[in-house]
Motif scaffolding. Structure first.
Motif, PDB file in Angstrom:
ATOM      1  N   TYR A 145       0.831  -1.208   0.000  1.00 20.56           N
ATOM      2  CA  TYR A 145       0.000   0.000   0.000  1.00 20.56           C
ATOM      3  C   TYR A 145       0.868   1.262   0.000  1.00 20.56           C
ATOM      4  CZ  TYR A 145      -3.754   3.194   1.427  1.00 20.56           C
ATOM      5  OH  TYR A 145      -4.665   4.230   1.500  1.00 20.56           O
ATOM      6  N   GLN A 146       2.002   1.197   0.711  1.00 22.41           N
ATOM      7  CA  GLN A 146       2.903   2.348   0.802  1.00 22.41           C
ATOM      8  C   GLN A 146       3.889   2.419  -0.360  1.00 22.41           C
ATOM      9  OE1 GLN A 146       4.369   1.437   4.803  1.00 22.41           O
ATOM     10  NE2 GLN A 146       3.310   3.243   5.577  1.00 22.41           N
ATOM     11  N   GLY A 147       3.827   1.455  -1.277  1.00 21.12           N
ATOM     12  CA  GLY A 147       4.717   1.468  -2.433  1.00 21.12           C
ATOM     13  C   GLY A 147       6.123   0.999  -2.117  1.00 21.12           C
ATOM     14  N   ILE A 148       6.247   0.146  -1.111  1.00 26.01           N
ATOM     15  CA  ILE A 148       7.556  -0.385  -0.730  1.00 26.01           C
ATOM     16  C   ILE A 148       7.693  -1.793  -1.300  1.00 26.01           C
ATOM     17  CG2 ILE A 148       9.065  -1.046   1.188  1.00 26.01           C
ATOM     18  CD1 ILE A 148       7.434   0.978   2.919  1.00 26.01           C
ATOM     19  N   GLY A 149       8.674  -1.978  -2.154  1.00 24.89           N
ATOM     20  CA  GLY A 149       8.942  -3.299  -2.705  1.00 24.89           C
ATOM     21  C   GLY A 149       9.966  -4.027  -1.842  1.00 24.89           C
ATOM     22  N   VAL A 150       9.790  -5.314  -1.720  1.00 25.55           N
ATOM     23  CA  VAL A 150      10.733  -6.128  -0.948  1.00 25.55           C
ATOM     24  C   VAL A 150      11.399  -7.100  -1.913  1.00 25.55           C
ATOM     25  CG1 VAL A 150      11.030  -7.731   0.972  1.00 25.55           C
ATOM     26  CG2 VAL A 150       9.289  -5.919   1.115  1.00 25.55           C
ATOM     27  N   ALA A 151      12.710  -6.976  -2.035  1.00 29.69           N
ATOM     28  CA  ALA A 151      13.445  -7.812  -2.990  1.00 29.69           C
ATOM     29  C   ALA A 151      14.492  -8.649  -2.261  1.00 29.69           C
ATOM     30  CB  ALA A 151      14.133  -6.939  -4.035  1.00 29.69           C
ATOM     31  N   TRP A 152      14.597  -9.903  -2.702  1.00 30.90           N
ATOM     32  CA  TRP A 152      15.599 -10.835  -2.188  1.00 30.90           C
ATOM     33  C   TRP A 152      16.550 -11.112  -3.342  1.00 30.90           C
ATOM     34  CZ3 TRP A 152      15.223 -12.007   2.948  1.00 30.90           C
ATOM     35  CH2 TRP A 152      14.024 -11.657   3.561  1.00 30.90           C
ATOM     36  N   VAL A 153      17.807 -10.723  -3.176  1.00 30.44           N
ATOM     37  CA  VAL A 153      18.802 -10.844  -4.235  1.00 30.44           C
ATOM     38  C   VAL A 153      19.870 -11.842  -3.795  1.00 30.44           C
ATOM     39  CG1 VAL A 153      20.499  -9.619  -5.644  1.00 30.44           C
ATOM     40  CG2 VAL A 153      18.394  -8.451  -4.931  1.00 30.44           C
ATOM     41  N   THR A 154      20.089 -12.860  -4.627  1.00 29.36           N
ATOM     42  CA  THR A 154      21.110 -13.867  -4.340  1.00 29.36           C
ATOM     43  C   THR A 154      22.181 -13.797  -5.420  1.00 29.36           C
ATOM     44  OG1 THR A 154      19.418 -15.298  -3.372  1.00 29.36           O
ATOM     45  CG2 THR A 154      21.523 -16.323  -3.929  1.00 29.36           C
ATOM     46  N   THR A 155      23.427 -13.684  -4.966  1.00 22.62           N
ATOM     47  CA  THR A 155      24.567 -13.634  -5.884  1.00 22.62           C
ATOM     48  C   THR A 155      25.646 -14.614  -5.396  1.00 22.62           C
ATOM     49  OG1 THR A 155      25.520 -11.810  -4.606  1.00 22.62           O
ATOM     50  CG2 THR A 155      24.189 -11.216  -6.538  1.00 22.62           C
ATOM     51  N   ALA A 156      26.604 -14.891  -6.273  1.00 23.30           N
ATOM     52  CA  ALA A 156      27.685 -15.815  -5.914  1.00 23.30           C
ATOM     53  C   ALA A 156      28.691 -15.166  -4.976  1.00 23.30           C
ATOM     54  CB  ALA A 156      28.382 -16.315  -7.174  1.00 23.30           C
ATOM     55  N   ARG A 157      28.837 -13.864  -5.085  1.00 22.10           N
ATOM     56  CA  ARG A 157      29.780 -13.118  -4.239  1.00 22.10           C
ATOM     57  C   ARG A 157      29.079 -11.889  -3.673  1.00 22.10           C
ATOM     58  NH1 ARG A 157      31.918 -14.219  -8.713  1.00 22.10           N
ATOM     59  NH2 ARG A 157      33.518 -15.783  -8.964  1.00 22.10           N
ATOM     60  N   GLU A 158      29.613 -11.412  -2.579  1.00 26.40           N
ATOM     61  CA  GLU A 158      29.087 -10.190  -1.949  1.00 26.40           C
ATOM     62  C   GLU A 158      29.177  -9.032  -2.943  1.00 26.40           C
ATOM     63  OE1 GLU A 158      27.335  -7.997   1.010  1.00 26.40           O
ATOM     64  OE2 GLU A 158      27.920 -10.089   1.280  1.00 26.40           O
TER      65      GLU A 158
END
Length: 182
Positions: free
Chosen positions: A103-116
């Motif tokens: 409702y507040q326009g906040i997206g929640v993303a989970w990002v997975t990568t091989a390195r930091e």
């Protein structure tokens, strides 16, 4: 398809929060309650114990939350206990928080990568997501998994963008097996 009980309760609480214009405050209170409950697992054990009477559980919840949280939230906790759905309280709270964020326009993303990722790379990922979605802000969660090999996997809600080398190699393997079998 039947709606999950947790969704029904979360939706009702969200609608009431919108109606009363208290969604931000309630989100903060619920997040604080979640923190308290996660930090005190013995409370959950008491509330889930089959030999503790429902009346005692209601009294415990009242003592724990009355005067510290909005009466509507305390009322929800009481109803959940009365209906023997205490085990779903965390799911109810999570769905409510997700609804408020949306409702507040906040997206929640989970990002997975091989390195930091570096700070600059994280900023670039965040900006790209803001540019390609309708969210106003992003809440980013990063995870490192060497099994990804290279590239990244991004999950926002039920949408997944997988540009990892691991997935590409798996796809190529499947295609080669189909060619050999065909």
């Amino acid at each position: 398809m039947a709606k999950l009980a947790s969704s029904t309760y979360a939706d009702a609480l969200f609608e009431l929060a919108i109606e009363k214009n208290t969604y931000s405050e309630w989100r903060e209170e619920i997040e604080a309650i979640q923190t308290i409950l996660h930090d005190n697992p013995q409370f959950d054990e008491l509330m889930s114990h089959p030999r503790i009477l429902k009346e005692e559980k209601l009294k415990l919840a009242e003592e724990a939350f009355a005067g510290k949280a909005d009466p509507e939230i305390v009322g929800l906790i009481r109803i959940v206990i009365e209906k023997d759905r205490y085990a779903q309280l965390d799911a109810i709270f999570e769905e409510f928080i997700d609804s408020v964020k949306e409702y507040q326009g906040i997206g929640v993303a989970w990002v997975t990568t091989a390195r930091e990722l570096t700070a600059a790379q994280k900023q670039a990922v965040t900006q790209k997501l803001l540019d390609t979605t309708e969210f106003k802000t992003m809440e980013m969660h990063y995870d490192v998994d060497e099994g990804v090999i290279a590239g990244m996997v991004i999950r926002i809600g039920d949408r997944v963008v997988d540009s990892s080398i691991k997935t590409k190699l798996n796809d190529m393997t499947r295609q080669l097996l189909q060619i050999q079998l065909g």
